[in-house]
Design a protein around this motif. Structure first.
Motif, PDB file in Angstrom:
ATOM      1  N   CYS A  42      -0.019   2.419   6.824  1.00 44.00           N
ATOM      2  CA  CYS A  42      -1.057   2.674   6.388  1.00 44.00           C
ATOM      3  C   CYS A  42      -2.364   3.039   5.640  1.00 44.00           C
ATOM      4  O   CYS A  42      -2.029   3.216   4.604  1.00 44.00           O
ATOM      5  N   SER A  44      -4.667   5.211   4.938  1.00 46.24           N
ATOM      6  CA  SER A  44      -4.568   6.526   4.816  1.00 46.24           C
ATOM      7  C   SER A  44      -2.859   7.175   4.309  1.00 46.24           C
ATOM      8  O   SER A  44      -3.289   7.858   3.239  1.00 46.24           O
ATOM      9  N   HIS A  64       3.465   8.471   9.576  1.00 48.05           N
ATOM     10  CA  HIS A  64       2.867   8.532  11.185  1.00 48.05           C
ATOM     11  C   HIS A  64       2.688   7.824  12.144  1.00 48.05           C
ATOM     12  O   HIS A  64       2.578   7.644  13.560  1.00 48.05           O
ATOM     13  N   GLU A  65       2.928   6.392  11.116  1.00 53.95           N
ATOM     14  CA  GLU A  65       2.646   5.385  12.763  1.00 53.95           C
ATOM     15  C   GLU A  65       4.235   4.739  13.081  1.00 53.95           C
ATOM     16  O   GLU A  65       4.968   4.391  12.078  1.00 53.95           O
ATOM     17  N   GLU A 149       0.250   2.634  17.283  1.00 55.02           N
ATOM     18  CA  GLU A 149      -0.812   4.159  16.881  1.00 55.02           C
ATOM     19  C   GLU A 149      -2.058   3.350  16.333  1.00 55.02           C
ATOM     20  O   GLU A 149      -2.765   3.685  16.768  1.00 55.02           O
TER      21      GLU A 149
HETATM   22 ZN    ZN Z   1      -2.475   5.427  10.292  1.00 53.79          ZN
END
Ligand code: ZN
Ligand code: ZN
Length: 335
Positions: A42, A44, A64-65, A149
């Motif tokens: 991502c 981020s 986080h995904e 996500e």
């Molecule tokens: Zn993300």
């Protein structure tokens, strides 16, 4: 002891795939052990890697995904079973604060998000709370499920846009999130959708995925107005354009992550009730909605996943994700 593979940002700009022998932690009654299948890279994450993220700095296990397979469940877990294909909500909410009591877990402060302030999902075995698990049908490929996500971000964003503001919509930016928002707008019944995006290929994709018009920056007629404007970029120029292009009584949503304060044309916003809202991540219902979209094919990821890289080559994945033509890069864990 068990051999665990981890995707680690070892220092600013450096990615490594590390193999370590670790004891598997015992599960608490309400915990679930998962084996990640695909990990999405991502924007981020790239901020963390570059040292520019406010809440997370290397060294850190990223991610986080994910899509994952459940490998073990705690004694009191009832919402999932071994072998399930799942998505894991990365927001590790406190469950006690005012936001959590109102089921707005995305607003829990300070935010404890996997891969930022909470342990990242980029490891071959991980333990998470059962409440963060969302089960998907096995007919849905794990590669596609990894898109849940970003799709959940888009579902949440469109939910924030009042129904009457969805009539004539402008989306500024058509990367992963912009193209997901276009699809969410289409699926959730928005009227006419215009996209502004500098990259010609991404403009083509926006048209394919539901936009009625896609234009380069500067191409909009000076007098055009929209009932809803979604700014996925959140630069000064884009938020100014969003606030200028919205009709009286319309709604602007800031979805991009601004890297500093922005000036807003407040006199025209105040006098003509132009509202500025924001959207940040998602709530659990957003995951359940988009798992349905992904499973029945309404949300199309076929042109959005631009690379799949094995976990052994994780550094390559982050280099590819930085290329302007990249949309979503996935890291594949061995099954
Ligand atoms: Zn993300
Ligand atoms: Zn909380």
């Amino acid at each position: 002891m068990s051999a665990i593979t981890k995707v680690v940002f070892t220092e600013i700009g450096q990615v490594a795939t590390e193999k370590v022998d670790e004891p598997l932690p015992a599960l608490k009654a309400n915990e679930v052990r998962i084996a990640p299948a695909y990990l999405g890279v991502c924007g981020s994450d790239l901020h963390v890697l570059g040292g520019g993220h406010p809440f997370a700095k290397p060294p850190i296990v990223t991610g986080h995904e994910i899509s994952a397979v459940v490998t073990e469940v705690g004694a009191e877990v009832t919402n999932t079973a071994v072998g399930d294909h799942v998505v894991v909500d990365p927001i590790m909410a406190c469950m006690n604060c005012r936001a959590c009591r109102n089921k707005r877990y995305n607003l829990c402060e300070p935010p404890q998000v996997a891969g930022f302030r909470a342990p990242g999902f980029g490891r071959s075995s991980h333990v998470v709370p059962a409440r963060n698990i969302h089960v998907a049908p096995k007919s849905l490929p794990l590669e596609v499920l990894a898109f849940a996500e970003p799709a959940a971000c888009a579902h949440h964003c469109v939910n924030r846009l009042p129904v009457d503001a969805r009539e004539i919509v402008l989306v500024i930016g058509a990367g992963t999130i912009g193209l997901s928002v276009v699809q969410a707008l289409r699926i959730m019944g928005a009227g006419h959708i215009t996209v502004i995006e500098p990259d010609a290929r991404k403009r083509q994709l926006a048209l394919k995925l539901g936009a009625h018009r896609a234009m380069a920056p500067g191409e909009l007629a000076a007098d055009e107005r929209f009932t809803g404007v979604i700014d996925i970029v959140a630069a000064q120029a884009t938020i100014t354009e969003a606030c200028t292009k919205v009709v009286a009584g319309g709604t602007v949503i800031c979805m991009g992550v601004p890297n500093g304060p922005r000036e807003i044309p407040l006199p025209s916003m105040q006098r003509f009730e132009r509202d500025l809202l924001s959207t940040g991540m998602y709530v659990p219902d957003d995951f359940d909605a988009v798992i349905g979209w992904l499973a029945d094919g309404r949300f199309d990821t076929s042109d959005l996943i631009t690379d799949v890289v094995s976990v052994e080559e994780a550094p390559v994945a982050y280099a590819k994700a930085k290329e302007p033509t990249s949309i979503k890069v996935l890291i594949k864990f061995p099954s």
